[in-house]
Each structure stands twice: as structure tokens, then as C-alpha cells.
Design a protein around this motif. Structure first.
Motif, short mmCIF file in Angstrom:
data_model
loop_
_atom_site.label_atom_id
_atom_site.label_comp_id
_atom_site.label_asym_id
_atom_site.label_seq_id
_atom_site.Cartn_x
_atom_site.Cartn_y
_atom_site.Cartn_z
N THR A 1 32.16 29.18 8.08
CA THR A 1 33.25 29.49 9.02
C THR A 1 34.58 29.58 8.31
N PHE B 1 34.11 34.87 18.29
CA PHE B 1 32.76 34.32 18.10
C PHE B 1 32.82 32.80 18.02
N ARG C 1 34.91 30.77 19.40
CA ARG C 1 35.15 30.18 20.73
C ARG C 1 33.92 30.29 21.61
N ARG C 2 33.22 31.41 21.52
CA ARG C 2 32.04 31.60 22.36
C ARG C 2 30.95 30.59 22.00
N THR C 3 30.87 30.23 20.73
CA THR C 3 29.85 29.28 20.27
C THR C 3 30.39 27.86 20.12
N SER C 4 31.70 27.67 20.38
CA SER C 4 32.37 26.37 20.26
C SER C 4 32.40 25.84 18.83
N ILE C 5 32.19 26.71 17.84
CA ILE C 5 32.26 26.27 16.44
C ILE C 5 33.68 25.88 16.07
N VAL D 1 26.87 25.12 25.43
CA VAL D 1 27.20 25.94 24.26
C VAL D 1 26.27 27.15 24.19
N ALA D 2 24.98 26.94 24.48
CA ALA D 2 24.02 28.04 24.43
C ALA D 2 24.34 29.12 25.47
N SER E 1 27.39 29.56 26.82
CA SER E 1 28.78 30.01 26.62
C SER E 1 29.54 30.15 27.93
#
Length: 373
Positions: free
Chosen positions: A203, A272, A274-278, A366-367, A369
Motif C-alpha cells: 500500500t 480502493f 477506502r472501499r477495502t478499509s486498508i 469490509v467484504a 464495503s
């Protein structure tokens, strides 16, 4: 050595057997508890109390799955009733609730349980007489305690002279700041940082390659007891995002917490993340340092805290969290009132079991989103 050998030969098998027995008992109790909740309810009460019941659900669909009929005791206020979807709504006289007429009315709604939303209006005599009528239909009677934000683990029925009272245990925000939670935060944070370190490295490289800007976004937030701390996140916006914020507020007319579904300040990599919360992963460093917890209310900016109501300020009685009930229940898709209700529920009813359940639900959130933008 001999003592250890005897323990291994006797203690471990016995302990394993007892563990299996306790697990079976817990499953049996859980199945019975779930079965008790699988009813089709006929809700009875005044419009304002029925509305309060409906608002306790996240959406109308959740309410419809349990409430199959509504009887209003004040039909003159029916115009103020919230949208009930396909749930049939009718009215009933208070005097009719203790007669044979009520038996036919309840049976016509194809329900197997009655939920009394306005217990103060009924009185103990009417409730007793209504239970006699419901017994003829083999229908269960539930009384709304008119308590919100209190978990069942804090409630107990206790004798009070010739009567019984509902005892409410004290809020648990002191326990939420105790040694058990702090120890779990340290263990979970260390394990999480070790497991996700390869993801964090990739990341960081992706963010750096995209626009050569800083990898981390560091912001001051308000945490435990109003203390200011620095929160760490992977940068998901352009470097001039803060400078463009006021212009976006003016364009959208937003006040308080600013959330925009298609925020133009978000980078391609950031979308990406934010969508995956990484982008939240560096907050495990905050949890390790003690400025945050793994589970808790979300930390807010100073100007947001300044606008808090007295009730909302109670959320600062515990450390803010990386995840929480707000995040696993819809995140940005929730209204401010729903988010506040979830945060205060967590503060008042904390337990390690609630933390474990919330962490488990985080993986699903998270899965999917849901509400992540």
C-alpha cells in the motif's frame, strides 16, 4: 515432572470433556433463545410508542420481518404513524382488549405473539386480563420496558416487596477502560500488525508511486476524556484535500461531519483503500500506543466535538476505536441519529463478548464495503 504428567493424563481429558459439555449447553441455550425470538408480533399501543418501536429498527424491512400487524389505541393520531410498509394497521378500543372481541382481532392478524408498546396506558389489571385472552390463542405476551440503549445483560427482574422491579445495572464505561480491554488491544494490535505488514508495504508503495506524496495522513482527533491525539491513516486523498474542503462544504451545504460519496479529493488508489478499509490499518499503531482501542466509537475532529450534545459527549468516556458498531452497521449510510445511538450503546454496554462480536462482524462489513466511501 510427575505432577505435570498426572495433570496431562487426567486434567487435560477432563478439561476437554467439560469444554465440550459447556459448548453443547451454550449451543442449546442459544438455539432456544433464537427460537423465542422467531415470532410474528402484533404490536399494540399509541402512535408515538409504535413509532419509537419502529425507529429502533435500522430500516422498515427489519421491522416487517418481526411485526406482522399493528393495533393503535389512539386512532385519531394515525396520520402521524411512520411508514409501515405492507404491515396491516387497524385500531382497537382499550376496553375491547380484555374481551372475546380481542381474541378474534388478534387471531385475524395471523400472529403468535403480542408486543405491548404502551404498558403505562394498560395498567396491571388490563394486562392480566389480556394475558388470559391470549392464553386461549396460545399467544405469548411481551411488554416493552420502554428502555433504549440498554443490553439484556444489564437487566434483571428482582423482587421488591410484593411486586417485582426491573433492575438496571450501572453503565460499563469504567470496565471498558480496564486492564482486560487494554491487554486485548495490545495482543490484537501486535498480531494484526505482523499479519498485515506485507499489505501495508505494498500500500505504501502504491501511494508513493501514484503522486509522489506522503504515504501517511496524520490528523489531530479528540479521544478519551477529550484528550487530543494524532491518528495515523494511509493517505487516500490528494495532498491539497484539506484546502479544498471548505469549497466543497459551500457547494454541498454540508455541516458537521463531512462525507461525500463521490468526493473528488480521493485518489484512484485511495478509492480502493477506502472501499477495502486498508487505509485504516495504521491505526493499529494508535491502538498499540493506547490512544485508541481496537473496538470503540469513531474519533472525531475538534470542531465536530464542539457541536456535540451532552449525550454525545459521553462517547468520550471510552477510547475511540478502529472499528465499532457504527462501522459494522452501515458506516456512512447511517443517519447521524443512528450513529449516535450505536456509539452510546457501546459506551454503556461494553463487554469483551461485544468486542469479539464486533470484530467478527467487521470482516463481513469490509467484504461487503457497505457505507465505505
Amino acid at each position: 515432572y510427575s505432577l505435570f504428567r498426572h495433570f496431562a493424563l487426567v486434567g487435560l481429558p477432563v478439561g476437554l470433556f467439560l469444554l465440550m459439555i459447556s459448548r453443547a449447553v451454550c449451543l442449546r441455550v442459544t438455539e432456544r433463545y433464537r427460537a423465542d425470538l422467531q415470532h410474528s408480533f402484533l404490536a399494540i399501543g399509541r402512535v408515538r410508542d409504535i413509532n419509537r418501536l419502529l425507529r429502533s429498527f435500522h430500516d422498515t424491512q427489519d421491522a416487517v420481518s418481526l411485526i406482522h400487524g399493528i393495533l393503535l389505541t389512539d386512532p385519531e393520531n394515525r396520520d402521524h404513524l411512520l411508514d409501515t410498509g405492507a404491515v396491516p394497521v387497524s385500531s382497537v378500543r382499550m376496553s375491547a382488549l380484555t374481551t372475546e372481541d380481542f381474541v378474534h382481532t388478534a387471531a385475524s392478524h395471523d400472529c403468535d405473539a403480542v408486543w405491548v408498546a404502551s404498558i403505562g396506558e394498560f395498567g396491571h389489571r388490563n394486562l392480566r386480563r389480556m394475558s388470559w385472552q391470549l392464553n386461549k390463542l396460545n399467544m405469548r405476551l411481551y411488554l416493552d420496558p420502554m428502555l433504549e440503549g440498554i443490553s439484556g445483560t444489564r437487566l434483571d427482574v428482582v423482587p421488591f416487596g410484593p411486586r417485582h422491579a426491573l433492575y438496571v445495572d450501572r453503565p460499563r464505561f469504567n470496565a471498558a477502560n480496564g486492564l482486560a480491554k487494554r491487554a486485548s488491544d495490545i495482543v490484537i494490535s501486535v498480531v494484526a500488525l505482523v499479519l498485515v505488514s506485507p499489505i501495508m508495504l505494498v500500500t505504501a508503495l502504491a501511494i508513493k508511486i501514484e503522486d509522489r506524496g506522503p504515504v501517511f495522513y496524520v490528523s489531530e482527533r479528540i479521544g478519551y476524556h477529550g484528550a487530543t491525539f494524532r491518528i495515523f491513516k494511509f493517505r487516500s486523498m490528494h495532498t491539497d484535500a484539506d484546502g479544498r474542503l471548505q469549497k466543497l462544504r459551500e457547494e454541498t451545504g454540508a455541516e458537521g461531519l463531512f462525507k461525500m460519496k463521490d468526493d473528488p479529493r480521493i485518489t484512484k488508489v485511495g478509492r480502493f483503500l477506502r472501499r477495502t478499509s486498508i487505509d485504516e490499518l495504521p491505526q493499529f499503531f494508535n491502538s498499540l500506543l493506547g490512544t485508541m482501542s481496537v473496538v470503540g466509537p469513531r474519533p472525531h475532529l475538534s470542531h465536530e466535538v464542539d457541536a456535540f450534545s451532552p449525550d454525545m459527549r459521553m462517547r468520550m468516556e471510552v477510547r475511540p476505536g478502529i472499528t465499532g458498531l457504527w462501522q459494522v452497521s452501515g458506516r456512512s449510510d447511517l443517519t447521524p441519529e443512528q450513529a449516535e445511538r450505536l456509539d452510546l450503546y457501546y459506551v454503556d454496554n461494553w463487554s469483551l463478548a461485544l468486542d469479539v462480536k464486533t470484530i467478527a462482524r467487521t470482516f463481513r462489513a469490509v467484504a461487503l464495503s457497505r457505507g465505505a466511501y
